[in-house]
Design a protein around this motif. Sequence first.
Motif, PDB file in Angstrom:
ATOM      1  N   LEU A  85      46.071  -0.838 -11.564  1.00  9.08           N
ATOM      2  CA  LEU A  85      46.461  -2.168 -11.112  1.00  9.08           C
ATOM      3  C   LEU A  85      47.927  -2.127 -10.714  1.00  9.08           C
ATOM      4  N   VAL A  86      48.303  -2.983  -9.769  1.00  9.80           N
ATOM      5  CA  VAL A  86      49.692  -3.047  -9.313  1.00  9.80           C
ATOM      6  C   VAL A  86      50.130  -4.504  -9.255  1.00  9.80           C
ATOM      7  N   ALA A  87      51.421  -4.724  -9.155  1.00 12.81           N
ATOM      8  CA  ALA A  87      51.936  -6.080  -8.993  1.00 12.81           C
ATOM      9  C   ALA A  87      51.362  -6.663  -7.709  1.00 12.81           C
ATOM     10  N   GLY A  88      51.006  -7.944  -7.757  1.00  9.78           N
ATOM     11  CA  GLY A  88      50.446  -8.616  -6.587  1.00  9.78           C
ATOM     12  C   GLY A  88      49.253  -9.472  -6.962  1.00  9.78           C
ATOM     13  N   ALA A  89      48.481  -9.849  -5.951  1.00  7.48           N
ATOM     14  CA  ALA A  89      47.329 -10.725  -6.154  1.00  7.48           C
ATOM     15  C   ALA A  89      46.263 -10.032  -7.003  1.00  7.48           C
ATOM     16  N   ALA A  90      45.635 -10.822  -7.876  1.00  5.27           N
ATOM     17  CA  ALA A  90      44.573 -10.307  -8.750  1.00  5.27           C
ATOM     18  C   ALA A  90      43.619 -11.450  -9.070  1.00  5.27           C
ATOM     19  N   HIS A  91      42.491 -11.104  -9.649  1.00  6.44           N
ATOM     20  CA  HIS A  91      41.504 -12.107 -10.059  1.00  6.44           C
ATOM     21  C   HIS A  91      41.222 -11.916 -11.546  1.00  6.44           C
ATOM     22  N   VAL A  92      41.296 -13.016 -12.295  1.00  4.10           N
ATOM     23  CA  VAL A  92      41.095 -12.977 -13.746  1.00  4.10           C
ATOM     24  C   VAL A  92      39.884 -13.810 -14.119  1.00  4.10           C
ATOM     25  N   GLU A  93      39.102 -13.301 -15.054  1.00  7.08           N
ATOM     26  CA  GLU A  93      38.050 -14.092 -15.678  1.00  7.08           C
ATOM     27  C   GLU A  93      38.371 -14.187 -17.158  1.00  7.08           C
ATOM     28  N   ALA A  94      38.453 -15.423 -17.672  1.00  8.21           N
ATOM     29  CA  ALA A  94      38.680 -15.658 -19.097  1.00  8.21           C
ATOM     30  C   ALA A  94      37.436 -16.343 -19.658  1.00  8.21           C
ATOM     31  N   THR A  95      37.054 -15.949 -20.868  1.00  7.67           N
ATOM     32  CA  THR A  95      35.831 -16.453 -21.491  1.00  7.67           C
ATOM     33  C   THR A  95      36.103 -16.812 -22.942  1.00  7.67           C
ATOM     34  N   VAL A  96      35.627 -17.987 -23.361  1.00  4.31           N
ATOM     35  CA  VAL A  96      35.630 -18.354 -24.778  1.00  4.31           C
ATOM     36  C   VAL A  96      34.192 -18.137 -25.244  1.00  4.31           C
ATOM     37  N   MET A  97      33.994 -17.142 -26.108  1.00  2.00           N
ATOM     38  CA  MET A  97      32.664 -16.716 -26.508  1.00  2.00           C
ATOM     39  C   MET A  97      32.559 -16.650 -28.030  1.00  2.00           C
ATOM     40  N   GLU A  98      31.451 -17.183 -28.533  1.00  2.00           N
ATOM     41  CA  GLU A  98      31.177 -17.181 -29.975  1.00  2.00           C
ATOM     42  C   GLU A  98      30.023 -16.230 -30.264  1.00  2.00           C
ATOM     43  N   LEU A  99      30.093 -15.557 -31.393  1.00  2.00           N
ATOM     44  CA  LEU A  99      28.957 -14.776 -31.885  1.00  2.00           C
ATOM     45  C   LEU A  99      28.246 -15.644 -32.917  1.00  2.00           C
ATOM     46  N   ARG A 100      27.127 -16.256 -32.509  1.00  2.00           N
ATOM     47  CA  ARG A 100      26.386 -17.177 -33.367  1.00  2.00           C
ATOM     48  C   ARG A 100      25.095 -16.507 -33.808  1.00  2.00           C
ATOM     49  N   SER A 101      24.723 -16.720 -35.053  1.00  2.00           N
ATOM     50  CA  SER A 101      23.535 -16.094 -35.618  1.00  2.00           C
ATOM     51  C   SER A 101      22.286 -16.921 -35.285  1.00  2.00           C
ATOM     52  N   PHE A 102      21.333 -16.287 -34.602  1.00  2.00           N
ATOM     53  CA  PHE A 102      20.032 -16.882 -34.324  1.00  2.00           C
ATOM     54  C   PHE A 102      18.978 -16.003 -34.972  1.00  2.00           C
ATOM     55  N   GLY A 103      18.363 -16.508 -36.033  1.00  2.00           N
ATOM     56  CA  GLY A 103      17.359 -15.719 -36.741  1.00  2.00           C
ATOM     57  C   GLY A 103      17.934 -14.450 -37.338  1.00  2.00           C
ATOM     58  N   GLY A 104      19.218 -14.483 -37.719  1.00  2.00           N
ATOM     59  CA  GLY A 104      19.867 -13.329 -38.317  1.00  2.00           C
ATOM     60  C   GLY A 104      20.465 -12.361 -37.313  1.00  2.00           C
ATOM     61  N   LEU A 105      20.262 -12.604 -36.032  1.00  2.00           N
ATOM     62  CA  LEU A 105      20.778 -11.725 -34.988  1.00  2.00           C
ATOM     63  C   LEU A 105      21.974 -12.389 -34.301  1.00  2.00           C
ATOM     64  N   PRO A 106      23.163 -11.750 -34.291  1.00  2.00           N
ATOM     65  CA  PRO A 106      24.321 -12.371 -33.630  1.00  2.00           C
ATOM     66  C   PRO A 106      24.171 -12.300 -32.111  1.00  2.00           C
ATOM     67  N   LEU A 107      24.193 -13.463 -31.472  1.00  2.00           N
ATOM     68  CA  LEU A 107      24.072 -13.542 -30.028  1.00  2.00           C
ATOM     69  C   LEU A 107      25.267 -14.289 -29.452  1.00  2.00           C
ATOM     70  N   PRO A 108      25.676 -13.951 -28.227  1.00  2.00           N
ATOM     71  CA  PRO A 108      26.824 -14.636 -27.630  1.00  2.00           C
ATOM     72  C   PRO A 108      26.471 -16.048 -27.181  1.00  2.00           C
ATOM     73  N   VAL A 109      27.371 -16.982 -27.473  1.00  2.00           N
ATOM     74  CA  VAL A 109      27.285 -18.350 -26.983  1.00  2.00           C
ATOM     75  C   VAL A 109      28.597 -18.617 -26.262  1.00  2.00           C
ATOM     76  N   PHE A 110      28.513 -18.983 -24.993  1.00  2.00           N
ATOM     77  CA  PHE A 110      29.725 -19.184 -24.192  1.00  2.00           C
ATOM     78  C   PHE A 110      30.156 -20.635 -24.267  1.00  2.00           C
ATOM     79  N   HIS A 111      31.382 -20.849 -24.733  1.00  2.00           N
ATOM     80  CA  HIS A 111      31.949 -22.189 -24.803  1.00  2.00           C
ATOM     81  C   HIS A 111      32.614 -22.555 -23.483  1.00  2.00           C
ATOM     82  N   ALA A 112      33.168 -21.574 -22.771  1.00  2.00           N
ATOM     83  CA  ALA A 112      33.840 -21.844 -21.496  1.00  2.00           C
ATOM     84  C   ALA A 112      34.088 -20.541 -20.751  1.00  2.00           C
TER      85      ALA A 112
END
Length: 150
Positions: free
Chosen positions: A108-135
């Motif tokens: 990567l170099v200085a200049g234009a770039a694209h960022v993706e930010a994610t708020v993600m929870e690991l929530r237990s469903f039936g004992g299995l941790p699965l991702p839940v996206f808050h934003a």
Amino acid sequence: MRVRPLLGVAAGAAVILLAGAGATPATASALAPTGSVTVDAVGRIAADGTVTLSGTYRCTGSSGPVFVSSSVSQGTSTTRYGIGGTRAVCDGAEHRWVNTGRTRSGALVAGAAHVEATVMELRSFGGLPLPVFHAVKNQDVTLQQAPARR
């Protein structure tokens, strides 16, 4: 051929299937986004490839560990570089996040770039941790050269 080991495998599979049958399915409301995330318009890149990205987040309704993750790409490349992760607090208040990660030199170099930010929870469903996206937020940013360390 021994029958006893096969019976043990079959019994174990039946127990797993029966345990899963009693699990409550996830509802749409449990998986609906419950937060927001922003990305600052300017990030920093150091000579050694270390990138620092930041922004704010807000979330509510978590029952498992929550993280703010970020990734960055440049130009037409489909390669995304993961830039750190921050533990989040989902108390309804707005909080700052800052993630730092090191890419290979010159990726990567200085200049234009694209960022993706994610708020993600690991929530237990039936004992299995699965991702839940808050934003999730996709944002064009400018990577500025960070001052050299002395």
